[in-house]
Every structure is written in C-alpha cells, then in structure tokens.
Scaffold this motif. Sequence first.
Motif, PDB file in Angstrom:
ATOM      1  N   LEU A  36       0.793  -1.237   0.016  1.00 57.85           N
ATOM      2  CA  LEU A  36       0.022  -0.088   0.029  1.00 57.85           C
ATOM      3  C   LEU A  36       0.969   1.229   0.167  1.00 57.85           C
ATOM      4  O   LEU A  36       0.508   2.185  -0.840  1.00 57.85           O
ATOM      5  CB  LEU A  36      -0.856   0.070   1.355  1.00 57.85           C
ATOM      6  CG  LEU A  36      -2.052  -0.845   1.256  1.00 57.85           C
ATOM      7  CD1 LEU A  36      -2.800  -0.890   2.539  1.00 57.85           C
ATOM      8  CD2 LEU A  36      -3.132  -0.737   0.025  1.00 57.85           C
ATOM      9  N   ALA A  37       1.876   1.138   0.643  1.00 58.97           N
ATOM     10  CA  ALA A  37       2.683   2.480   0.712  1.00 58.97           C
ATOM     11  C   ALA A  37       3.497   2.584  -0.387  1.00 58.97           C
ATOM     12  O   ALA A  37       3.707   3.859  -1.057  1.00 58.97           O
ATOM     13  CB  ALA A  37       3.838   2.133   1.789  1.00 58.97           C
ATOM     14  N   TYR A  38       3.868   1.427  -1.283  1.00 57.27           N
ATOM     15  CA  TYR A  38       4.803   1.491  -2.450  1.00 57.27           C
ATOM     16  C   TYR A  38       3.699   2.196  -3.366  1.00 57.27           C
ATOM     17  O   TYR A  38       4.079   3.072  -4.194  1.00 57.27           O
ATOM     18  CB  TYR A  38       5.297   0.380  -2.791  1.00 57.27           C
ATOM     19  CG  TYR A  38       5.943   0.459  -4.172  1.00 57.27           C
ATOM     20  CD1 TYR A  38       7.437   0.761  -3.913  1.00 57.27           C
ATOM     21  CD2 TYR A  38       5.634   0.047  -5.444  1.00 57.27           C
ATOM     22  CE1 TYR A  38       7.999   1.027  -5.383  1.00 57.27           C
ATOM     23  CE2 TYR A  38       6.312   0.381  -6.429  1.00 57.27           C
ATOM     24  CZ  TYR A  38       7.751   0.947  -6.565  1.00 57.27           C
ATOM     25  OH  TYR A  38       8.494   0.914  -7.570  1.00 57.27           O
ATOM     26  N   LEU A  44       4.225   6.017   4.795  1.00 57.84           N
ATOM     27  CA  LEU A  44       5.019   5.385   5.959  1.00 57.84           C
ATOM     28  C   LEU A  44       6.015   6.267   6.346  1.00 57.84           C
ATOM     29  O   LEU A  44       6.504   7.414   5.708  1.00 57.84           O
ATOM     30  CB  LEU A  44       5.959   4.192   5.307  1.00 57.84           C
ATOM     31  CG  LEU A  44       5.288   2.839   5.153  1.00 57.84           C
ATOM     32  CD1 LEU A  44       6.119   1.787   4.656  1.00 57.84           C
ATOM     33  CD2 LEU A  44       4.341   2.417   6.260  1.00 57.84           C
ATOM     34  N   SER A  45       6.484   6.297   7.649  1.00 56.68           N
ATOM     35  CA  SER A  45       7.579   7.036   8.333  1.00 56.68           C
ATOM     36  C   SER A  45       8.369   6.366   9.088  1.00 56.68           C
ATOM     37  O   SER A  45       8.420   5.225   9.103  1.00 56.68           O
ATOM     38  CB  SER A  45       6.748   8.138   9.247  1.00 56.68           C
ATOM     39  OG  SER A  45       5.602   8.631   8.705  1.00 56.68           O
ATOM     40  N   VAL A  46       9.593   7.023   9.511  1.00 60.16           N
ATOM     41  CA  VAL A  46      10.651   6.316  10.307  1.00 60.16           C
ATOM     42  C   VAL A  46      10.754   7.286  11.640  1.00 60.16           C
ATOM     43  O   VAL A  46      10.578   8.449  11.732  1.00 60.16           O
ATOM     44  CB  VAL A  46      11.996   6.248   9.668  1.00 60.16           C
ATOM     45  CG1 VAL A  46      11.942   5.104   8.598  1.00 60.16           C
ATOM     46  CG2 VAL A  46      12.438   7.624   9.273  1.00 60.16           C
ATOM     47  N   TYR A  47      11.005   6.461  12.868  1.00 62.01           N
ATOM     48  CA  TYR A  47      11.285   6.995  14.049  1.00 62.01           C
ATOM     49  C   TYR A  47      12.920   7.090  14.259  1.00 62.01           C
ATOM     50  O   TYR A  47      13.140   5.696  14.282  1.00 62.01           O
ATOM     51  CB  TYR A  47      10.479   6.449  15.114  1.00 62.01           C
ATOM     52  CG  TYR A  47      11.027   7.040  16.518  1.00 62.01           C
ATOM     53  CD1 TYR A  47      10.892   8.363  16.917  1.00 62.01           C
ATOM     54  CD2 TYR A  47      11.704   6.031  17.667  1.00 62.01           C
ATOM     55  CE1 TYR A  47      11.571   8.675  17.984  1.00 62.01           C
ATOM     56  CE2 TYR A  47      12.134   6.371  18.737  1.00 62.01           C
ATOM     57  CZ  TYR A  47      11.995   7.791  19.014  1.00 62.01           C
ATOM     58  OH  TYR A  47      12.558   8.145  20.266  1.00 62.01           O
ATOM     59  N   LEU A 203      -6.529   5.841   6.025  1.00 62.00           N
ATOM     60  CA  LEU A 203      -6.727   4.755   5.043  1.00 62.00           C
ATOM     61  C   LEU A 203      -8.095   3.636   5.614  1.00 62.00           C
ATOM     62  O   LEU A 203      -8.639   3.058   4.568  1.00 62.00           O
ATOM     63  CB  LEU A 203      -5.614   3.628   5.572  1.00 62.00           C
ATOM     64  CG  LEU A 203      -5.543   2.466   4.845  1.00 62.00           C
ATOM     65  CD1 LEU A 203      -5.310   2.622   3.266  1.00 62.00           C
ATOM     66  CD2 LEU A 203      -4.278   1.441   5.025  1.00 62.00           C
ATOM     67  N   ILE A 204      -8.324   3.705   6.826  1.00 61.43           N
ATOM     68  CA  ILE A 204      -9.596   3.066   7.270  1.00 61.43           C
ATOM     69  C   ILE A 204     -10.729   3.828   6.512  1.00 61.43           C
ATOM     70  O   ILE A 204     -11.493   3.087   5.805  1.00 61.43           O
ATOM     71  CB  ILE A 204      -9.741   3.250   8.737  1.00 61.43           C
ATOM     72  CG1 ILE A 204      -8.824   2.357   9.334  1.00 61.43           C
ATOM     73  CG2 ILE A 204     -11.262   2.756   8.997  1.00 61.43           C
ATOM     74  CD1 ILE A 204      -8.760   2.230  10.939  1.00 61.43           C
TER      75      ILE A 204
END
Length: 281
Positions: A36-38, A44-47, A203-204
């Motif tokens: 879904l992200a691609y 998407l994120s990064v911490y 997304l929901i």
Amino acid sequence: MSKLFKLRNWVTIEEAAQYLSEKINEVITVTDLYRLAYEGHLQLSVYLVNRAFALKGTLGELFCYEAYLTQQAFEVHDSTVFSIDGVWDLTMQGSEAVEIKNKFLMGDSALKVTTRSKNGVLLHQDGVTCQLYKFYDSTFDNLDLEDKARAIANDPTMTWKHLPSIVIPRIRFDEFGIKYVPCDQLSDVDCMLIVRRRELESLIELLEVTQQDDKPISTNEKNSLLVLIAALCNEANVDWNQRGISTSLTVMTDHIGASLTDDTIRKILKQIPSAIESRSK
C-alpha cells in the motif's frame, strides 16, 4: 488494542497491521502495508531512535535513467551535514522506495528489485526534505593490502564503496569537518518503520468508502436508474417501446465511446415498465 493506543501519535508497522485487521475485520499483513505504501495509498514514516545526519534540499523534476527508478531529482541546497531526529516521513523518491518494494516482494515471492535510485534515502518533515548521511568509515582505507583482500572477499561491495573515484565526490562535511557519505538504505541509521495514527485513520476511511462503492446496487436504486432512463428517452423523443430501438441506442453508446451490445440494451429496456410501475404506486 489497548486503550492507550488512542493516545499514541504513531505505531510500529506490525501494530498498524494488527489495528487495521481489527478495524475492518479482515486480515491485513505487514506485507500488505508495504505494498500500500509503495503504491501511494499509505504514508510510511521512520522514527529515528538515535541522532541521524542529513543534507537539506528539494525535490525537482522527474528524471528517468536506465536501471534507475523514475523519480524526482533531489537538489541539494546546503552541502553542510547537520543532525536530525524524531519522526520523518518517507518521500518514496529515493532508495527508500526500492527498500519498501523489496519488502513487499520478499513477503510474497523470492523476487528482488534490481532497479536503483540515484537519490539515496530521502525523508520529509514539516516542509523540509533531506538526504540521509552516515559517518564515513575510514577503517578499510587504513588496512594493508592483505587485510583489504580479506575484507573484499567477505563483502565484495567494499570494492566500490571505497573506490576513491566513487567515494571522494560523495563525501560531505559537518561544521566540525567530520566526513559523511550518503546512506544507501534506511538500516544505515538507527531507525524503525512506523505509521502515524492519522495515516491509519485516513486509510480506514478510504477502505470504507471503497467497500461502499463495491456494494451491489439495490432494487430501489436500480428502479430509480431505469425511471431516469425512461424520462431521458421521453425528453429526447426516443420511444423505448419501439421495435428495433435497441439498435439505434447501441449506435448512440458507440458515439460516446462506451459501447453496449444490442442484447444488453434490450434487457435493460424490458425492465423499464416494472420500474415505472413501482414508482407510480
């Protein structure tokens, strides 16, 4: 999910899959989220668990080179490396796109992406776009020839990673003169893939709308459409009861580039009388 879940601004990719599964009553896997992200449906994120390093820049025009992903070009604005931390979003305009695509492909098959990105790893936060950098490890450069040969035997990529003609143009410095080189993948820094809560809720909503659109048409809706067709035919002086009228209507559908067969049109027209009768009661 715990009640504390509602207080969290972001969750891990695994927690996101579990949350979505519970919300839509369907099994959602981490691989599904990567896909879904691609495909652009999920951000998407990064911490950044520990401090990371980067260069500021902007995304420009699309570029397309053989063996590389078609992406926006990253233009550096300040060549001085600085530190970043916290939560950053993946732009999917750099090597992170290759990494995410590999993750969902490896989840469904043994395939691996062979195309690359010219941009390195790109992150975005509050209007700022950055390319991730890491400390330049000069250990290999200081080895003698025998140790270098052993290192290359263990990791063949060491050859090009430390080739002067490749490395030197890539080196950047911070304000203290420390050397850095671009990151090749997210795992080059201490980070974890996450999903922001607001992204999950969006997304929901998208999935719920899609589910509603996929519902079969009800009898009431069908009758309404048939009555509307009858009214339009009447306004256009088209007698839908006339023998052979379906042939003329077939030509009309051809003219708008959405052809219907003669048989399909006849089946639709036959339903009009009962639809009108149901509305006339």
